[in-house]
Design a protein around this motif. Structure first.
Motif, PDB file in Angstrom:
ATOM      1  N   LEU A 185      25.938  24.176 -57.939  1.00 50.87           N
ATOM      2  CA  LEU A 185      27.265  24.400 -58.501  1.00 50.87           C
ATOM      3  C   LEU A 185      27.351  23.865 -59.933  1.00 50.87           C
ATOM      4  O   LEU A 185      27.962  24.490 -60.810  1.00 50.87           O
ATOM      5  CB  LEU A 185      28.329  23.743 -57.622  1.00 50.87           C
ATOM      6  N   VAL A 186      26.729  22.712 -60.193  1.00 53.83           N
ATOM      7  CA  VAL A 186      26.674  22.210 -61.569  1.00 53.83           C
ATOM      8  C   VAL A 186      25.839  23.154 -62.435  1.00 53.83           C
ATOM      9  O   VAL A 186      26.159  23.380 -63.608  1.00 53.83           O
ATOM     10  CB  VAL A 186      26.107  20.775 -61.614  1.00 53.83           C
ATOM     11  N   ALA A 187      24.779  23.730 -61.838  1.00 53.95           N
ATOM     12  CA  ALA A 187      23.985  24.718 -62.581  1.00 53.95           C
ATOM     13  C   ALA A 187      24.826  25.924 -62.972  1.00 53.95           C
ATOM     14  O   ALA A 187      24.591  26.545 -64.021  1.00 53.95           O
ATOM     15  CB  ALA A 187      22.774  25.154 -61.750  1.00 53.95           C
ATOM     16  N   VAL A 188      25.815  26.265 -62.142  1.00 57.36           N
ATOM     17  CA  VAL A 188      26.742  27.344 -62.498  1.00 57.36           C
ATOM     18  C   VAL A 188      27.524  26.973 -63.759  1.00 57.36           C
ATOM     19  O   VAL A 188      27.693  27.795 -64.676  1.00 57.36           O
ATOM     20  CB  VAL A 188      27.715  27.644 -61.337  1.00 57.36           C
ATOM     21  N   ILE A 189      28.004  25.721 -63.821  1.00 61.07           N
ATOM     22  CA  ILE A 189      28.718  25.258 -65.017  1.00 61.07           C
ATOM     23  C   ILE A 189      27.816  25.339 -66.238  1.00 61.07           C
ATOM     24  O   ILE A 189      28.211  25.828 -67.309  1.00 61.07           O
ATOM     25  CB  ILE A 189      29.235  23.817 -64.816  1.00 61.07           C
ATOM     26  N   VAL A 190      26.567  24.869 -66.082  1.00 60.39           N
ATOM     27  CA  VAL A 190      25.621  24.898 -67.201  1.00 60.39           C
ATOM     28  C   VAL A 190      25.328  26.334 -67.615  1.00 60.39           C
ATOM     29  O   VAL A 190      25.220  26.640 -68.807  1.00 60.39           O
ATOM     30  CB  VAL A 190      24.319  24.160 -66.815  1.00 60.39           C
ATOM     31  N   ALA A 191      25.205  27.238 -66.632  1.00 65.39           N
ATOM     32  CA  ALA A 191      24.948  28.642 -66.944  1.00 65.39           C
ATOM     33  C   ALA A 191      26.132  29.246 -67.703  1.00 65.39           C
ATOM     34  O   ALA A 191      25.950  29.995 -68.671  1.00 65.39           O
ATOM     35  CB  ALA A 191      24.684  29.425 -65.658  1.00 65.39           C
ATOM     36  N   LEU A 192      27.357  28.930 -67.270  1.00 67.04           N
ATOM     37  CA  LEU A 192      28.546  29.424 -67.957  1.00 67.04           C
ATOM     38  C   LEU A 192      28.597  28.926 -69.403  1.00 67.04           C
ATOM     39  O   LEU A 192      28.750  29.719 -70.351  1.00 67.04           O
ATOM     40  CB  LEU A 192      29.801  28.973 -67.216  1.00 67.04           C
ATOM     41  N   LEU A 193      28.486  27.625 -69.564  1.00 60.77           N
ATOM     42  CA  LEU A 193      28.577  27.039 -70.895  1.00 60.77           C
ATOM     43  C   LEU A 193      27.364  27.406 -71.748  1.00 60.77           C
ATOM     44  O   LEU A 193      27.497  27.682 -72.948  1.00 60.77           O
ATOM     45  CB  LEU A 193      28.720  25.521 -70.793  1.00 60.77           C
ATOM     46  N   GLY A 194      26.174  27.414 -71.129  1.00 62.04           N
ATOM     47  CA  GLY A 194      24.965  27.756 -71.866  1.00 62.04           C
ATOM     48  C   GLY A 194      25.014  29.162 -72.425  1.00 62.04           C
ATOM     49  O   GLY A 194      24.596  29.413 -73.564  1.00 62.04           O
ATOM     50  N   GLY A 195      25.547  30.094 -71.630  1.00 60.32           N
ATOM     51  CA  GLY A 195      25.665  31.467 -72.090  1.00 60.32           C
ATOM     52  C   GLY A 195      26.616  31.615 -73.264  1.00 60.32           C
ATOM     53  O   GLY A 195      26.501  32.568 -74.046  1.00 60.32           O
ATOM     54  N   ARG A 196      27.552  30.693 -73.378  1.00 59.93           N
ATOM     55  CA  ARG A 196      28.484  30.729 -74.506  1.00 59.93           C
ATOM     56  C   ARG A 196      27.895  30.057 -75.744  1.00 59.93           C
ATOM     57  O   ARG A 196      27.977  30.604 -76.851  1.00 59.93           O
ATOM     58  CB  ARG A 196      29.792  30.024 -74.143  1.00 59.93           C
ATOM     59  N   VAL A 197      27.321  28.865 -75.571  1.00 61.97           N
ATOM     60  CA  VAL A 197      26.990  28.053 -76.740  1.00 61.97           C
ATOM     61  C   VAL A 197      25.575  28.259 -77.263  1.00 61.97           C
ATOM     62  O   VAL A 197      25.357  28.196 -78.478  1.00 61.97           O
ATOM     63  CB  VAL A 197      27.234  26.551 -76.452  1.00 61.97           C
ATOM     64  N   ILE A 198      24.580  28.487 -76.386  1.00 62.04           N
ATOM     65  CA  ILE A 198      23.203  28.564 -76.881  1.00 62.04           C
ATOM     66  C   ILE A 198      23.004  29.752 -77.819  1.00 62.04           C
ATOM     67  O   ILE A 198      22.469  29.582 -78.931  1.00 62.04           O
ATOM     68  CB  ILE A 198      22.190  28.565 -75.719  1.00 62.04           C
ATOM     69  N   PRO A 199      23.413  30.973 -77.451  1.00 61.37           N
ATOM     70  CA  PRO A 199      23.276  32.073 -78.412  1.00 61.37           C
ATOM     71  C   PRO A 199      24.110  31.852 -79.678  1.00 61.37           C
ATOM     72  O   PRO A 199      23.665  32.179 -80.782  1.00 61.37           O
ATOM     73  CB  PRO A 199      23.773  33.297 -77.636  1.00 61.37           C
ATOM     74  N   PHE A 200      25.300  31.289 -79.520  1.00 61.08           N
ATOM     75  CA  PHE A 200      26.179  31.030 -80.667  1.00 61.08           C
ATOM     76  C   PHE A 200      25.538  30.028 -81.623  1.00 61.08           C
ATOM     77  O   PHE A 200      25.480  30.262 -82.845  1.00 61.08           O
ATOM     78  CB  PHE A 200      27.524  30.522 -80.162  1.00 61.08           C
ATOM     79  N   PHE A 201      25.047  28.904 -81.087  1.00 61.30           N
ATOM     80  CA  PHE A 201      24.400  27.898 -81.930  1.00 61.30           C
ATOM     81  C   PHE A 201      23.148  28.467 -82.602  1.00 61.30           C
ATOM     82  O   PHE A 201      22.868  28.173 -83.765  1.00 61.30           O
ATOM     83  CB  PHE A 201      24.014  26.669 -81.098  1.00 61.30           C
ATOM     84  N   THR A 202      22.377  29.261 -81.853  1.00 60.57           N
ATOM     85  CA  THR A 202      21.140  29.817 -82.396  1.00 60.57           C
ATOM     86  C   THR A 202      21.431  30.770 -83.552  1.00 60.57           C
ATOM     87  O   THR A 202      20.739  30.753 -84.586  1.00 60.57           O
ATOM     88  CB  THR A 202      20.346  30.543 -81.291  1.00 60.57           C
ATOM     89  N   GLU A 203      22.450  31.588 -83.388  1.00 64.27           N
ATOM     90  CA  GLU A 203      22.809  32.532 -84.458  1.00 64.27           C
ATOM     91  C   GLU A 203      23.271  31.790 -85.706  1.00 64.27           C
ATOM     92  O   GLU A 203      22.922  32.171 -86.837  1.00 64.27           O
ATOM     93  CB  GLU A 203      23.905  33.474 -83.973  1.00 64.27           C
ATOM     94  N   ALA A 248      22.471  28.772 -86.726  1.00 65.39           N
ATOM     95  CA  ALA A 248      21.476  27.913 -87.367  1.00 65.39           C
ATOM     96  C   ALA A 248      20.226  28.664 -87.823  1.00 65.39           C
ATOM     97  O   ALA A 248      19.373  28.081 -88.504  1.00 65.39           O
ATOM     98  CB  ALA A 248      21.068  26.794 -86.407  1.00 65.39           C
ATOM     99  N   THR A 249      20.095  29.928 -87.449  1.00 71.46           N
ATOM    100  CA  THR A 249      18.902  30.700 -87.794  1.00 71.46           C
ATOM    101  C   THR A 249      19.307  32.091 -88.284  1.00 71.46           C
ATOM    102  O   THR A 249      20.483  32.415 -88.369  1.00 71.46           O
ATOM    103  CB  THR A 249      17.964  30.849 -86.575  1.00 71.46           C
ATOM    104  N   LYS A 250      18.297  32.907 -88.569  1.00 73.16           N
ATOM    105  CA  LYS A 250      18.549  34.290 -89.006  1.00 73.16           C
ATOM    106  C   LYS A 250      18.628  35.262 -87.827  1.00 73.16           C
ATOM    107  O   LYS A 250      18.800  36.468 -88.020  1.00 73.16           O
ATOM    108  CB  LYS A 250      17.447  34.737 -89.962  1.00 73.16           C
ATOM    109  N   TRP A 251      18.505  34.724 -86.614  1.00 78.08           N
ATOM    110  CA  TRP A 251      18.574  35.583 -85.427  1.00 78.08           C
ATOM    111  C   TRP A 251      19.981  36.129 -85.245  1.00 78.08           C
ATOM    112  O   TRP A 251      20.968  35.433 -85.484  1.00 78.08           O
ATOM    113  CB  TRP A 251      18.160  34.778 -84.195  1.00 78.08           C
ATOM    114  N   GLN A 252      20.071  37.393 -84.819  1.00 78.94           N
ATOM    115  CA  GLN A 252      21.359  38.037 -84.592  1.00 78.94           C
ATOM    116  C   GLN A 252      21.689  38.078 -83.102  1.00 78.94           C
ATOM    117  O   GLN A 252      20.910  38.594 -82.302  1.00 78.94           O
ATOM    118  CB  GLN A 252      21.339  39.470 -85.151  1.00 78.94           C
ATOM    119  N   LYS A 253      22.842  37.552 -82.753  1.00 78.52           N
ATOM    120  CA  LYS A 253      23.267  37.477 -81.355  1.00 78.52           C
ATOM    121  C   LYS A 253      23.465  38.869 -80.763  1.00 78.52           C
ATOM    122  O   LYS A 253      23.994  39.773 -81.408  1.00 78.52           O
ATOM    123  CB  LYS A 253      24.578  36.689 -81.277  1.00 78.52           C
TER     124      LYS A 253
END
Length: 390
Positions: free
Chosen positions: A185-203, A205-210
């Protein structure tokens, strides 16, 4: 990042209680050092808990409901301010919630026995109180997208109660299955938040396009994780392996679209990417039929512990008015938590080296989170560097 402007005289005098991330990030990390130090002492025969307390239950319970849930609460109570535009909990109410979390942690390990029902009654209040505070803000602005976290915190409370029931009735299945289901269930929280922030942060800080999320993949990832949590609680081995395999493959595909190749030069990115990767790896280990503890510890140490370390490092910098460049020791800390994950997984496979691998993994965790406490403790206890509230 949204900052709520308030007059200086309305800010709590004690900086530690100016926003939820401050006390929970710092003291959850300190508590993990204490609890894993005790766990290492128990494994090596140099420490003992009160005779009424099951050591295996205590270790699992306190790392999930003590350490992880405190960080989740600190993050959500901080993020809800950004989501809703309403000031987050602070001052005496925050200090009171913090004490509800802190008190059971120490009552468990006192050298004299405290009635378990008393500890349980306090401990079971923490997540519902946190959920209530979140709900007040979310409902007031009708931001239903973020309401999902409230029932998840409620379910975590149910699983916590089930694990207590197993402890009080000496039923090992109830103890373990409640804790295992809580991990997913905590992994669900991490999956929810990770899907929001990891691509956003990566875009950013880098030249990658979300890339836009694929709705079917998003739905399947959460549905399969929830089904896995239910199968774990029901102790259905076949369903557990099936749902773990589905969830692992879906989460792996989802992660592959988040720009991981562009992250290697930015520690605050590769630490997030590699930690998140530990979750589908752990799920695949469960699906492969390895001992459940092996896959679970890949998820808890690497997926949850690593993500927590990386997210706390980033959030603490941003919300204390500092640039998003972590102190140099934190790069080593990010690597150490991943090494601790490898060693803990190997400990569950190489039984002849179990104690040595376990104690080394514990030492690496303590060094990693010790670095966080050393580097970030002063930041969390002082007012923001830019003088703003929070």
């Amino acid at each position: 990042m949204l900052n709520i402007d308030e007059p200086a005289h309305l800010q709590p005098k004690v900086a530690l209680f100016r926003l939820g991330f401050r006390p929970f990030f710092l003291f959850a990390s300190l508590f993990s050092l204490l609890s894993l130090g005790i766990w290492g002492g128990l494994l090596s025969g140099k420490f003992s808990l009160p005779s009424t307390l099951n050591p295996l239950w205590w270790h699992g319970h306190e790392m999930i409901f003590g350490f992880v849930c405190a960080v989740v609460a600190g993050f959500l109570l901080t993020a809800v301010q950004n989501w809703t535009g309403r000031p987050g909990i602070k001052g005496l109410p925050l200090a009171g919630l913090f004490m509800v979390w802190l008190l059971p942690r120490f009552l468990f390990i006192l050298p004299f026995s405290i009635p378990l029902t008393a500890i349980m009654a306090i401990d079971l209040l923490f997540l519902p109180l946190t959920a209530t505070l979140l709900a007040i803000s979310v409902i007031e602005v009708r931001q239903w997208r973020n309401f999902v976290f409230i029932p998840i915190l409620g379910l975590l409370t149910v699983f916590n109660g089930m694990s207590y029931y197993g402890l009080t009735t000496n039923q090992l299945n109830w103890m373990n299955n409640g804790l295992y289901a809580a991990v997913i269930l905590v992994a669900v929280i991490v999956a929810l938040l990770g899907g929001r922030v990891i691509p956003f942060f990566t875009e950013r800080a880098t030249k990658w396009q979300k890339q836009s999320p694929i709705p079917a993949i998003e739905y399947l990832s959460f549905a399969s994780l929830m089904a896995l949590a239910v199968s774990l609680f029901l102790a259905d081995t076949l369903l557990t392996r099936i749902f773990a395999g589905i969830a692992g493959l879906v989460l792996l595909f989802r992660w592959s679209r988040w720009g991981w190749r562009a992250s290697w030069s930015v520690p605050l990115l590769w630490s997030l990417h590699l930690s998140y990767l530990c979750i589908p790896i752990g799920l695949m280990l469960i699906a492969a039929g390895l001992p459940l503890s092996v896959g679970m510890h890949a998820i808890t140490v690497g997926g949850l512990g690593g993500m927590i370390l990386a997210m706390m490092s980033r959030v603490s910098l941003g919300h204390t008015g500092r640039s998003l460049t972590p102190p140099r020791p934190m790069v080593l800390a990010f690597a150490l938590i991943l090494l601790a994950t490898v060693l803990r997984v190997l400990a569950g496979i190489l039984s002849a080296w179990f104690i040595e691998l376990m104690l080394t993994a514990i030492a690496f965790w303590i060094l990693a989170f010790g670095c966080f406490c050393y580097c970030y403790g002063p930041m969390l206890c002082r007012v923001r560097a830019d003088g703003r509230p929070g």
